[in-house]
Every structure is written in structure tokens, then in C-alpha cells.
Enzyme design. Structure first.
Site, PDB file in Angstrom:
ATOM      1  CG  ASN A 152      42.671  40.605  44.568  1.00 35.91           C
ATOM      2  OD1 ASN A 152      41.885  40.134  45.254  1.00 35.91           O
ATOM      3  ND2 ASN A 152      42.286  41.782  43.980  1.00 35.91           N
ATOM      4  N   GLY A 193      46.368  42.846  43.980  1.00 36.53           N
ATOM      5  CA  GLY A 193      45.314  43.393  45.054  1.00 36.53           C
ATOM      6  C   GLY A 193      46.031  44.521  45.411  1.00 36.53           C
ATOM      7  CG  ASP A 203      47.705  49.530  43.594  1.00 39.93           C
ATOM      8  OD1 ASP A 203      46.855  50.100  43.870  1.00 39.93           O
ATOM      9  OD2 ASP A 203      47.682  48.471  43.076  1.00 39.93           O
TER      10      ASP A 203
END
Length: 294
Positions: free
Chosen positions: A13, A41, A240
Site C-alpha cells: 500500500n 501495507g 509489522d
């Protein structure tokens, strides 16, 4: 420890970030302090985290045939990530995340765009690369049938998988069974599995709890690994970073050691702006751990 080969199957993204002191309520307009566009993303973030920590990383995903798509692919390549499995989709926009950053917290709306085209048929072209991986990382910003397909394929080929079930969505029971590790945060875990996950599921769970650390089970005994205390600037990419670092560290010791390494990487990541901006190198994590007492 040999350099791990990690494949990430997931989203790519462009993050569109508005920084504000005040979060607007319904019908209200407020003034923002700053606006930035940065690559993001969950899939791409985890790939960058793993690459910065020294892994050989392949990204399997899609971008739009648009300016964002070109920037996002170039950003991955710049990090040393293999991108021949990132292909543009014509007549489709790249995925976008609209992020409201306030008081060092964040709220996120994701528009999938080209990520919807990460289909089982698309990923099947890279089965050889999946089978050769030490660890495969997945999230839930791509079609769920693709996630289930990859988990089943990896289970059959004895490839370790780390499934980060975010945003929280139900998967077929077989998918949870096929995953080696499942890494929800506390809210996602409650949404997906309730207060008391069954015994088989508990053995797979690596539950992140923010400032309260990480909880997992070993021989059905609960283990708690404390987080590191830092002053956060931007928490957007902490989860993440944790997942990418956990995947990198899995082959080098115990699960507890991998969690501690991942906690350290996540702590360092929140001290800079942007999901990927503060992701540390392996040397930085090792130095931080030494400062914290090994």
C-alpha cells in the site's frame, strides 16, 4: 545461523498520513498539522522489516499500474527485496491506507485496490519459491482464499508459516490448523478466538499486547515476554516490525528468544516516523539488546 529465506505473501500500500492534534468526531472538521505519503501495507512492511534484519526476502503481491505502484515496487527493490513476483494490475489503483496519526496513536482505513488481485492462481506461479522458503509470512489484507491456499501448500511442504491475522477476519478452521504460528494482537485474538482458545490453537499463538509485551504458550504453560520501554513517535509499523523480526529470528534459537528479538526490533521501530521509517538493522537490534542486558 544461516541467512533465512523469507517469502511474504501480502499487501502493498501507499500510506497517506495526516498528522493532527485532535481527532474529529462525526460531522466535525479539524486542522491537520502535516501530511505525508510513505510506502506501507502489512505485507510490504513485514518484508522490509525482515530485509533490514538481513534475511533474503521475496515479496509476492500486486500493485496498480499507476505512479504509486512504481514507487512502491522501487521502494521494495531498494531494500534488497526480490520483486519479480510483484506485478502491476492494469486499470486498477494501488492499495492505499489512509492513516490519522494523533497523540502518537493511529487510526487506519485500508482500500485494497490491486491487493485484491493477489489470487491463488497468481500465487501458484511461485510455488517453487514458496517451497524453498524457510518461513512464509502472511496477513489478511489480501483475499482470504489466497491465505488459506498458501497455508495449506506450506503445511504440505513442511514450510514454517507465520500468519498475522490482521485485520481480524474469520478463516476456515483448516487454515488455522495449517498455520505454524498465529500472531494476533490482543484485540484480534479476542475477536477471532474468544477468551479461551482451544489447546491446539494456544500452542500456535504469539499474542502481542503492546506495552504489556507478548504472550505465548509452551507445553500448555503461559509464557510472558516483557516489552522494552521506549518513548514512541509513531506506532504504525510496530506490529509489522515484530512479525518480520520474529520470522527472521525463528531459525536461530527458541521461540522465547525470537520473541525477545522481535520485541527489541519493534521498540526501535516506533522511535521514527512512518511504518517503515524506523525499522532497524540486525546490528541495531543486537546493540539495543546488549544495552538492555543481553
Amino acid at each position: 545461523m544461516k541467512t533465512p529465506n523469507i517469502t511474504v505473501v501480502g499487501s502493498i500500500n501507499m500510506d497517506m498520513v495526516t498528522i493532527t492534534d485532535v481527532v474529529p468526531v462525526q460531522g466535525e472538521t479539524v486542522l491537520g498539522k502535516d501530511f505525508r505519503t510513505v510506502p506501507g501495507g502489512k505485507g510490504a512492511n513485514q518484508a522490509v522489516a525482515a530485509a533490514r534484519l538481513g534475511a533474503n526476502v521475496r515479496m509476492i503481491g500486486r500493485v496498480g499500474d499507476d505512479p504509486f505502484g512504481h514507487v512502491l515496487t522501487e521502494n521494495l527493490a531498494k531494500e534488497g527485496i526480490i520483486t519479480d513476483s510483484v506485478k502491476p494490475v492494469t486499470d486498477c489503483t494501488s492499495g492505499v491506507a489512509t492513516i490519522l496519526l494523533s497523540d502518537r496513536d493511529n487510526r487506519i482505513i485500508v482500500t485494497k485496490g490491486a491487493n485484491e488481485h493477489v489470487t491463488p492462481d497468481y500465487v501458484a506461479a511461485f510455488e517453487q519459491e514458496l517451497a524453498a522458503s524457510d518461513v512464509v509470512l502472511l496477513q489478511l489484507e489480501i483475499p482470504l482464499e489466497t491465505v488459506a491456499y498458501v497455508l495449506e501448500f506450506c503445511a504440505k511442504h513442511h514450510v514454517t508459516t507465520v500468519l498475522n491475522p490482521a485485520p481480524a477476519q474469520k478463516l476456515p478452521d483448516a487454515a488455522w490448523t495449517d498455520a505454524t504460528y498465529i500472531s494476533p494482537n490482543e484485540n484480534e485474538c479476542l475477536q477471532l478466538f474468544g477468551d479461551e482458545p482451544d489447546a491446539n490453537l494456544r500452542q500456535k499463538l504469539i499474542m502481542t499486547k503492546g506495552a504489556d509485551g507478548v504472550q505465548f504458550y509452551e507445553n500448555d504453560e503461559q509464557v510472558q515476554v516483557e516489552s522494552f520501554r521506549v518513548e514512541p513517535v509513531d506506532t504504525t509499523g510496530a506490529g509489522d516490525t515484530f512479525n518480520g523480526a520474529f520470522a527472521v529470528a525463528l531459525g536461530g534459537g527458541t521461540v522465547k528468544e525470537a520473541v525477545r528479538f522481535a520485541n527489541a526490533a519493534a521498540a526501535l521501530s516506533v522511535q521514527s516516523f512512518g511504518a517503515q521509517g524506523g525499522m532497524p538493522t540486525k546490528a541495531q537490534v543486537q546493540s539495543f539488546l546488549q544495552e538492555q542486558g543481553g
